[in-house]
Design an enzyme around this catalytic site. Structure first.
Site, PDB file in Angstrom:
ATOM      1  N   ASP A 289      54.199  17.419  45.755  1.00 24.88           N
ATOM      2  CA  ASP A 289      54.309  18.443  46.751  1.00 24.88           C
ATOM      3  C   ASP A 289      52.932  19.786  45.751  1.00 24.88           C
ATOM      4  OD1 ASP A 289      53.218  20.093  48.714  1.00 24.88           O
ATOM      5  OD2 ASP A 289      54.591  19.644  50.123  1.00 24.88           O
TER       6      ASP A 289
HETATM    7  C1  NOJ Z   1      52.093  21.512  51.025  1.00 27.18           C
HETATM    8  C2  NOJ Z   1      52.316  20.939  51.914  1.00 27.18           C
HETATM    9  O1  NOJ Z   1      53.880  20.750  51.900  1.00 27.18           O
HETATM   10  C3  NOJ Z   1      51.303  19.271  51.711  1.00 27.18           C
HETATM   11  O2  NOJ Z   1      52.084  18.849  53.162  1.00 27.18           O
HETATM   12  C4  NOJ Z   1      50.278  19.343  51.562  1.00 27.18           C
HETATM   13  O3  NOJ Z   1      49.846  17.952  51.836  1.00 27.18           O
HETATM   14  C5  NOJ Z   1      49.641  19.897  50.090  1.00 27.18           C
HETATM   15  N1  NOJ Z   1      50.161  21.267  49.868  1.00 27.18           N
HETATM   16  C6  NOJ Z   1      48.905  20.130  49.902  1.00 27.18           C
HETATM   17  O4  NOJ Z   1      47.980  20.940  50.900  1.00 27.18           O
END
Ligand code: NOJ
Length: 763
Positions: A289
């Site tokens: 993430d």
């Molecule tokens: C952070 C988020 O936790 C995740 O769900 C998301 O896919 C990513 N950012 C990318 O935007």
């Protein structure tokens, strides 16, 4: 032929063959491996690390992309993909830089958070789950994939399958609720919907199951907070949806921000390699993430170099935004802390994903400006979104059958959510175009037409406190009215007095839930409650539309307001869908996939609880030395699986085809459901099982089947559930998936509280 001449010709042939296999769309492993071998043989270490890097795109301006930071990275072969860029022209330009300007011309993979639709926005995932309509959810994912791919996207960061039993956590909105069985069913169809027939066509995109793992179990419901749970609970209550995603063939997984067993998920080898790849045979790639490798410093694990090496060694392949893999792995390699084999494995997995997507055969497979014009936000897609949205609303209360309303008379529409376009689609709708969507007032007005009058007054802000309101109206969703709360309320009350009925659109703003949107108080903000009180005091019938991205505490409302329809965030077509249900063109059929607590003090609260050694009647008041509270019953306000309809259903003739089972047997559990009311409607019939005698304590009930049926007035249907030995299994203390001999209780009903039961003995 001399031996060395033969060798040279053989090499030439192999190279030629591998070049050919890269240009094919074939998915034979041999051809894919040959293609990737040939590319990897040419790659420098820097180019390899580039493939493992998923940088933030920044603001890309078409025509100037090559001068941007991201453009330079791509040209130097230092990016494997880009994410959250909207528009086919921009994506085409970035792909052109990769293919034409980088030394090896390796195509990029383009990701996006297409969580619940693209421009045609479907209800938030929590709402979608309340439809229990897996076929419709699969179609929603298919449509999302079609629209996103028409705009150049080939990889979606969805499905989000984190089980959540704490509604303080704002990201409950993005998942499918509290139950692993339903969550797994939804994970499966979403992956299938996105990936279609195996990523062959240009409207099929790669899914990314997230957030692996346990992100929804953050302590105290505070986003990014610590998670700590037994492995038994992981396997029995939280892992099923991730596993279902892997089993359905998801091409990728995203690690979560949280700790799992004290180690950040991103660098947890047991989780990423032993469980995901070892036990579940996942063969795709794993991305972190956002910056989660860098965040390991805050977790107290180590600096960027240490954390990056640890993440790679754990089996994580691609680094989102942290610049840890691209910036530090070369040095770790030199110092002997990782080896080339680990880097090659990760690179191979990323290249395999690109191959499977067909990007080596055609880097522009997903680039088609015509598709962007013709396949996005189409009438057909919007019709589907509107239909699904009607299935997601949950009718919590309908005293005196106030609903449905008649399309006529004088209707007052009030409340802070009544006249806002930007708050309709709900959180994480990256590609939404709110200007195109209707407000609630517009939806109601269009439905009523010339038959009546529809008037509007805001009545209150979201919060009286501007700072709280500012926190939940970010990303251009501001809607503050500068007038005092008293003035706003007085205007709405005067309007209500002049009308026959009041529709109050209240609750949360779209950004009251979602990422970094945890709340300690999940009830209606005071100023909205005051408005509701004042509206009720007029004596006019009041219908509350509760906008929400989580379970709310609605104890006061459920006692005071005659009709409550939980509408969540219904997506781009929500306004029309709300009108469809409010006026009875469609009967509500959604059922809760989360437990609605009476108070925050009951959290975590979920239906599949264990019994404790001192169980207490859940609805009873306090009893000393039994497991309960002094000041509250244990039971929730509204249980999991609950939802009313405009008709009524009766359940009868519950039967089991046998009461004894042995390995290989299937027993049929059946029930007759009759529509005893006067409207045709859907009903969601639910099967629950309890393992009464087991080697570890098992929940009082667990969902093990569900069926959505449609019945006309007076019509009945017999619903049958096959109870196989597989359904009786759980993970024991050794984490073996077993069905243990003994008694099981089999239950069927309209929700998790109202059940008939009988027992089966497994021999
Ligand atoms: C952070 C988020 O936790 C995740 O769900 C998301 O896919 C990513 N950012 C990318 O935007």
């Amino acid at each position: 032929m001399k031996p060395h001449t033969f060798l040279l010709s053989a090499i030439a042939l192999i190279l030629a063959l591998s070049a050919v296999s890269c240009s094919k769309t074939s998915q034979s492993d041999a051809e894919m491996n040959a293609c990737i071998d040939s590319i990897m043989a040419k790659m420098t270490l820097d180019e390899k690390l580039g493939q493992l890097n998923l940088p933030a795109a920044g603001d890309i301006v078409t025509g100037k992309a090559s001068q941007s930071n991201i453009g330079r990275l791509i040209a130097e072969g230092k990016a494997g993909g880009v994410f959250n860029v909207k528009g086919v022209e921009k994506i085409k330009e970035l792909q052109r830089i990769a293919v034409e300007e980088s030394r090896l011309g390796i195509p990029l993979i383009f990701g996006m958070d297409v969580i619940h639709g693209y421009e045609t926005v479907f209800p938030i995932p929590l709402a979608l789950s309340c439809s229990w309509d897996t076929a419709a959810i699969r179609r929603s994912a298919r449509i999302a994939a079609t629209e996103a791919s028409a705009c150049g996207i080939c990889w979606t960061f969805s499905p989000m399958v984190d089980i959540c039993r704490d509604p303080r956590w704002g990201r409950m909105a993005e998942g499918s609720g509290e139950d692993p069985f339903l969550g797994a069913a939804i994970a499966r169809v979403m992956v299938e919907g996105y990936q279609g027939d195996g990523l062959k066509k240009n409207d099929e995109i790669m899914a990314c199951v997230k957030h692996f793992a346990l992100y929804g179990a953050a302590e105290a419901g505070r986003d990014y907070n610590t998670v700590d749970m037994s492995r038994q609970r992981m396997f029995n209550d939280y892992f099923a949806p991730y596993k279902a995603g892997a089993d359905a063939g998801a091409g990728s997984f995203m690690t979560s921000f949280n700790l799992v067993d004290g180690i950040p998920a991103t660098a947890n080898r047991w989780l990423v390699t032993d469980v995901l790849r070892g036990m579940w045979n996942f063969d795709g790639f794993v991305v972190t993430d956002y910056a989660s490798i860098a965040e390991m410093r805050q977790h107290g694990i180590g600096d960027l170099k240490v954390s990056s090496a640890m993440a790679l060694a754990a089996g994580t392949d691609m680094d989102m935004v942290a610049d840890g893999f691209s910036g530090t792995l070369a040095q770790s390699l030199e110092e002997g802390n990782i080896d080339m084999g680990q880097i090659d494995t990760a690179v191979r997995r990323v290249l395999e994903a690109k191959y499977k997507l067909g990007l080596f055969a055609d880097p522009y497979k997903y680039i088609d400006a015509k598709r962007e014009q013709t396949e996005v936000y189409t009438e057909a897609n919007r019709t589907e979104a509107r239909r699904i949205a009607t299935e997601t609303f949950v009718l919590l209360k309908n005293e005196g059958n106030i609903l449905p309303l008649r399309k006529g008379g004088r209707i007052a529409v009030v409340g802070p959510l009544a006249d806002t376009r930007a708050n309709m689609p709900g959180t994480w709708s990256v590609a939404a175009v709110p200007e195109k969507y209707k407000t609630v007032v517009e939806g109601i007005r269009d439905a009523v037409g010339p038959r009546g009058t529809v008037t509007y007054a805001k009545g209150s802000n979201l919060y009286a406190d501007p700072a709280l309101e500012a926190a939940v109206t970010v990303f251009g969703r501001q809607m503050r009215d500068p007038r005092s709360e008293e003035a706003l309320r007085a205007e709405a009350v005067a309007l209500a007095r002049s009308c026959d009925v009041v529709i109050a659109a209240m609750g949360e703003a779209s950004e009251s839930s979602g990422e970094a949107a945890s709340r300690t108080d999940i009830s209606l903000p005071d100023t909205q409650k005051k408005l509701l009180e004042a509206l009720l005091a007029t004596g006019k019938p009041v219908v509350m539309l509760n906008f929400s991205g989580r379970a709310n505490v609605m104890t006061w409302e459920s006692a005071q307001v005659p009709a409550i329809l939980n509408v969540w965030f219904g997506g781009s077509e929500a306004a029309d869908a709300i009108a469809d249900v409010v006026f009875g063109d469609v009967s509500p059929s959604g059922k809760l996939t989360i437990t609605m607590p009476r108070s925050v003090g009951q959290i975590p609260i979920y239906y599949s609880q264990l019994n404790t050694g001192r169980p207490k009647n859940n609805d009873a008041q306090f009893e000393k030395y039994l497991s309960g509270y002094i000041d509250s019953p244990n039971s929730p306000l509204y249980p999991f699986g609950y939802g009313l309809s405009y008709t009524t259903f009766s359940y009868s003739d519950f039967a089991l085809s046998a009461h004894d089972m042995k390995s290989g047997d299937t027993v049929t559990a059946s029930v007759r459901v009759t529509n005893t009311g006067s409207r045709e409607a859907d009903e969601i019939v639910q099967l629950y099982i309890r393992d009464i005698e087991a080697s570890t304590s098992r929940p009082l009930k667990e969902l093990k089947g569900f069926r959505r049926i449609h019945l006309k007035p007076g019509e009945n249907a017999t619903v049958e559930f096959p109870v196989t030995v597989d359904l009786l299994k759980h993970y024991n203390y050794e984490l073996e998936y077993v069905a243990e001999p003994g008694e099981f209780s089999i239950m069927i009903g309209p929700d998790s509280r109202t059940l008939r039961s009988a027992t089966i003995t497994l021999h």
